[in-house]
Structure formats: C-alpha cells, structure tokens
Design a protein around this motif. Structure first.
Motif, short mmCIF file in Angstrom:
data_model
loop_
_atom_site.label_atom_id
_atom_site.label_comp_id
_atom_site.label_asym_id
_atom_site.label_seq_id
_atom_site.Cartn_x
_atom_site.Cartn_y
_atom_site.Cartn_z
N TYR A 1 -2.49 39.16 72.73
CA TYR A 1 -1.79 39.70 71.58
C TYR A 1 -2.75 39.47 70.37
CZ TYR A 1 -0.74 34.85 70.58
OH TYR A 1 -0.63 33.42 70.22
N ARG A 2 -2.46 40.42 69.40
CA ARG A 2 -2.93 40.47 68.13
C ARG A 2 -1.91 39.62 67.10
NH1 ARG A 2 -7.45 43.38 67.29
NH2 ARG A 2 -8.09 44.72 68.92
N GLU A 3 -2.72 39.25 65.79
CA GLU A 3 -1.62 38.70 64.98
C GLU A 3 -2.16 39.04 63.52
OE1 GLU A 3 -1.50 34.55 64.84
OE2 GLU A 3 -3.41 34.06 65.49
N VAL A 4 -1.34 39.48 62.75
CA VAL A 4 -1.83 40.06 61.34
C VAL A 4 -2.21 39.00 60.53
CG1 VAL A 4 -0.01 42.24 61.68
CG2 VAL A 4 0.58 39.89 60.55
N PRO A 5 -3.10 39.37 59.62
CA PRO A 5 -3.37 38.57 58.54
C PRO A 5 -2.45 38.40 57.33
CG PRO A 5 -4.71 40.37 58.06
CD PRO A 5 -3.84 40.54 59.24
N VAL A 6 -2.27 37.11 56.87
CA VAL A 6 -1.50 36.89 55.81
C VAL A 6 -2.12 36.07 54.57
CG1 VAL A 6 0.52 36.93 57.11
CG2 VAL A 6 -0.34 34.69 56.72
N VAL A 7 -1.62 36.25 53.28
CA VAL A 7 -2.18 35.70 52.18
C VAL A 7 -1.26 34.40 51.90
CG1 VAL A 7 -1.25 37.11 50.52
CG2 VAL A 7 -3.03 35.63 49.79
N VAL A 8 -1.62 33.24 51.66
CA VAL A 8 -0.86 32.09 51.35
C VAL A 8 -0.61 31.82 50.04
CG1 VAL A 8 -0.28 29.92 51.81
CG2 VAL A 8 -1.29 31.14 53.63
N PHE B 1 6.64 40.56 46.79
CA PHE B 1 6.16 41.55 47.57
C PHE B 1 6.01 41.02 49.14
CE2 PHE B 1 3.84 42.18 43.55
CZ PHE B 1 4.47 43.53 43.31
N GLU B 2 6.51 42.05 50.13
CA GLU B 2 6.57 42.04 51.47
C GLU B 2 5.09 42.00 52.10
OE1 GLU B 2 9.41 44.31 53.37
OE2 GLU B 2 10.95 43.44 52.48
N GLN B 3 4.22 43.05 51.44
CA GLN B 3 2.94 43.37 51.76
C GLN B 3 1.89 43.65 50.92
OE1 GLN B 3 3.46 46.90 54.36
NE2 GLN B 3 3.81 45.65 56.32
N VAL B 4 0.86 43.25 50.92
CA VAL B 4 -0.23 43.39 49.91
C VAL B 4 -1.64 43.83 50.45
CG1 VAL B 4 0.70 41.58 48.28
CG2 VAL B 4 -0.97 40.93 49.99
N HIS C 1 0.59 25.33 59.09
CA HIS C 1 0.67 24.78 58.02
C HIS C 1 1.77 24.97 57.06
CE1 HIS C 1 -3.29 22.97 59.10
NE2 HIS C 1 -3.20 24.21 59.82
N ALA C 2 2.76 25.53 57.32
CA ALA C 2 3.94 25.85 56.49
C ALA C 2 4.40 24.69 55.64
CB ALA C 2 5.01 26.64 57.17
N ARG C 3 4.90 24.97 54.44
CA ARG C 3 5.37 24.05 53.70
C ARG C 3 6.34 24.80 52.66
NH1 ARG C 3 0.74 20.70 50.75
NH2 ARG C 3 2.13 20.66 49.04
N ARG C 4 7.19 23.98 51.95
CA ARG C 4 8.12 24.31 51.30
C ARG C 4 7.70 25.13 49.78
NH1 ARG C 4 13.46 20.24 51.50
NH2 ARG C 4 13.56 20.30 53.74
N ASP C 5 6.58 24.60 49.40
CA ASP C 5 6.15 25.15 48.04
C ASP C 5 5.33 26.39 48.15
OD1 ASP C 5 4.26 23.62 49.22
OD2 ASP C 5 3.54 22.49 47.56
N LEU C 6 5.19 26.89 49.29
CA LEU C 6 4.12 27.88 49.44
C LEU C 6 4.81 28.95 50.52
CD1 LEU C 6 0.80 26.15 50.76
CD2 LEU C 6 1.33 27.06 48.79
N VAL C 7 4.46 30.18 50.41
CA VAL C 7 4.97 31.33 50.96
C VAL C 7 3.56 32.23 51.44
CG1 VAL C 7 7.22 31.77 49.74
CG2 VAL C 7 5.14 32.88 48.92
N TYR C 8 3.92 33.12 52.50
CA TYR C 8 2.85 34.00 52.90
C TYR C 8 3.37 35.54 53.25
CZ TYR C 8 4.82 32.40 57.58
OH TYR C 8 5.65 31.96 58.52
N ARG C 9 2.45 36.20 52.83
CA ARG C 9 2.81 37.93 52.78
C ARG C 9 1.65 38.43 53.61
NH1 ARG C 9 6.87 35.68 51.60
NH2 ARG C 9 8.15 35.94 49.94
N THR C 10 2.04 39.60 54.23
CA THR C 10 1.20 40.44 55.06
C THR C 10 0.20 41.04 54.31
OG1 THR C 10 2.92 40.75 56.88
CG2 THR C 10 0.80 42.07 56.67
N VAL C 11 -1.03 40.83 54.61
CA VAL C 11 -2.22 41.69 54.23
C VAL C 11 -2.48 42.87 55.08
CG1 VAL C 11 -4.62 41.72 53.16
CG2 VAL C 11 -3.18 39.64 53.26
N THR C 12 -2.50 44.00 54.39
CA THR C 12 -2.49 45.43 55.05
C THR C 12 -3.95 45.81 55.42
OG1 THR C 12 -2.63 46.69 53.11
CG2 THR C 12 -0.53 46.00 54.19
N ASP C 13 -4.81 45.41 54.84
CA ASP C 13 -6.26 46.09 55.12
C ASP C 13 -7.37 44.93 55.50
OD1 ASP C 13 -6.12 44.66 52.73
OD2 ASP C 13 -6.97 46.59 51.51
#
Length: 312
Positions: A160-167, A177-180, A223-235
């Motif tokens: 499978y593939r997994e998308v990149p995200v920005v933390v 935003f949901e995606q950037v 590495h999830a933590r309460r003070d951080l979020v991650y959003r999908t990077v489209t390119d």
C-alpha cells in the motif's frame, strides 16, 4: 535485579559500541546505522536512566562515571543474553518478521496465530536505516519495508501507499486547512525529517514552534501528540510499503506468511493444511436435490478484493 536489566539488549549493544570506540561516527559506521540515529538513542537512554553517560561537549568523547558503570554491566548483560538467544533456537521453527517504524502488523500476526497456531511468529522492530541489512544478514526472514530498496537478490510485494502530511502546531494557520501544497509552506522553516528513525527530534522542534515537518502519514500518527496536528500535502510523492525477503531464502514458512499478507484464503493450495488434505484420497459425492436430480456445482472461486489504500 539491576536497574539496567530493563534496557533492550540492542540498545545496550549500541551504547557499548560508542563507549568502546569513544567516537559516535565510527560506532555508527560499524553498526551500519546513521550517526543521528545513534546519538538520538543515547539521548533517549540518558533520559530513561536520568543521568549523563558521556561528558557533554568533551572532545574526544569521554564516559562519565555512570557511563563507565553501565559499560561494565552492559557487557555482562549482553553476554548473558546470547546463550538465552541460542537456547531459543532449539524449539519449534519460528518465522522472524521485521517491520519498520509506522507499519502496524497486528492484523497479520493475528491471522497467522489463528491459521498456524503451532508455528511461533517472532515480530522484530527494525530501524528503517537497517531494513536491508536485517534481511541480507538473516536477522529477520521477511520484513515490512519502506521502498525503495535494492532489489538485487530480493523479492518484494508492494502492499500500500501512504500520503505525506505536514506536522504543525495546533494553533498554526495551516491547521485550519484539510490539504495544503508545498507552495503553501514556502515561507515555513522546514525541519529535516528524511531520517525516519530520528524523526522524533524534528517533531520535538515543531512542537517547540521551530518550523514544520513533512513525514509519511503513519509516522505522524506514530508520533502524535495533543499540541500538534497534521494535514495532507497534495504535491509530494507518496511512500510505499512492501513485504520483502531474500529470494534465495524463500521457504515454506515465508510462502505461508506471504499468503496471509496477500489475503490468500485458508483453503488456498499453498496452505500446508490444504496440501496435507489434498494428499488424502478424495471420496466422490454428488449433491442431490429433493427430487433426486443432481444440483449444479457451486462456484468455489472467490473474487479478490482490491487492496485498501491506507494513509488517507
């Protein structure tokens, strides 16, 4: 019981390598890992023990008194662990399955336990920087790896593939935003997260408000933590997870595990249970309807479900 006995033997070996070389770069080269990964492991070990093992800023590298004490006892613990490891090889043949950070193997280990209860499965966490070495050196029989790898002499099944995200910090403007795209991050300070094994350091810097980091989705969750979020990077290109093993060491156990991962049914001809049953003489039988006429044969061929896409 020594307070050091709770430390993983692999980490003790890494510490001993540095303590004996008194040089992080040379020790990392000998262990075939990155210097950054080795340094991070020592920092984590010092945090766990609540003491410094090496004199801060010393050139050349020097052990502290606590570091010297750990070195003496670590050698004894490693020596005691080796006979135990050898003794475990006298039992039933076990399949050693490695996995790199971010991969969850519980689904496949559960199915294996149900289907092959008499064959132990040893699950081994493998740093991404050692995924090929672990396979070629025989430390594991198969490994869930993050592509690309050197395919010479290696079999690999993409899974499978997994998308990149920005933390980013929870209150960062990107969080709404949901995606950037990378253009949206042009003015951000990018933390180097290319070394998956040492990515925790980059995540800590992001949490401290020092830039952002782009990582595979599973690593962000790890590495999830309460003070951080991650959003999908489209390119940014996806990363791909595969199951790999040395082609020349393709055994029946490896084939069976490949079958489990690929979703092969228990009734598959590759299953040892089915192979054993197929060797027995089969009785002919004809299913009849109430009226006495033979009914149509049921189609036993199932349609293979498409692989689910992860990381989105």
């Amino acid at each position: 019981m020594s307070r050091f006995e709770s430390i993983d033997v692999a980490r003790l070996r890494w510490f001993v390598a540095v303590a004996e070389e008194l040089h992080f770069a040379r020790a990392a080269k000998g262990l075939n890992i990155s210097r950054q990964r080795l340094s991070q492991t020592v920092i984590e070990l010092e945090g766990e023990l609540g003491t410094k093992l090496f004199v801060p800023g010393a050139q050349p590298t020097q052990l502290t008194e606590d570091g010297a004490a750990l070195l003496a006892e670590a050698r004894e613990l490693i020596a005691r662990a080796e006979p135990v490891a050898e003794a475990t090889t006298d039992g039933p043949a076990a399949l050693r399955v490695g996995f790199v950070p971010g991969v969850t193997v519980s689904k496949w280990t559960r199915i294996w336990g149900e289907r092959f209860p008499d064959t132990p499965l040893e699950v081994v966490g493998v740093p991404m920087g050692e995924q090929e070495t672990a396979l070629r050196a025989g430390r594991v029989d198969v490994c869930f790896v993050r592509l690309p790898i050197d395919r010479d002499g290696m079999s690999a099944i993409p899974l499978y593939r997994e998308v990149p995200v920005v933390v980013v910090p929870k209150d960062h403007p990107i969080s709404v935003f949901e995606q950037v795209s990378m253009a949206d991050l042009a003015d951000e300070r990018m933390q180097d997260a290319s070394d998956i094994d040492a990515v925790s350091g980059a995540i800590e810097l992001v949490a401290a408000g020092v830039g952002v980091a782009v990582v595979p989705h599973s690593i962000a969750r790890l590495h999830a933590r309460r003070d951080l979020v991650y959003r999908t990077v489209t390119d940014v290109a996806d990363t791909e997870i595969a199951l790999a093993w040395p082609t020349e060491r393709t055994s029946d156990l490896v084939e069976d595990f490949v079958g489990v991962v690929r979703g092969r049914s228990e009734r598959s001809s590759r299953s040892p249970v089915v192979r054993a049953k197929s060797a027995e003489p089969q009785k002919k039988s004809v299913a009849k309807r109430a009226g006495g006429r033979p009914g149509p044969a049921k189609n036993a061929v199932g349609k293979k479900k498409p692989a689910k896409r992860r990381g989105r």
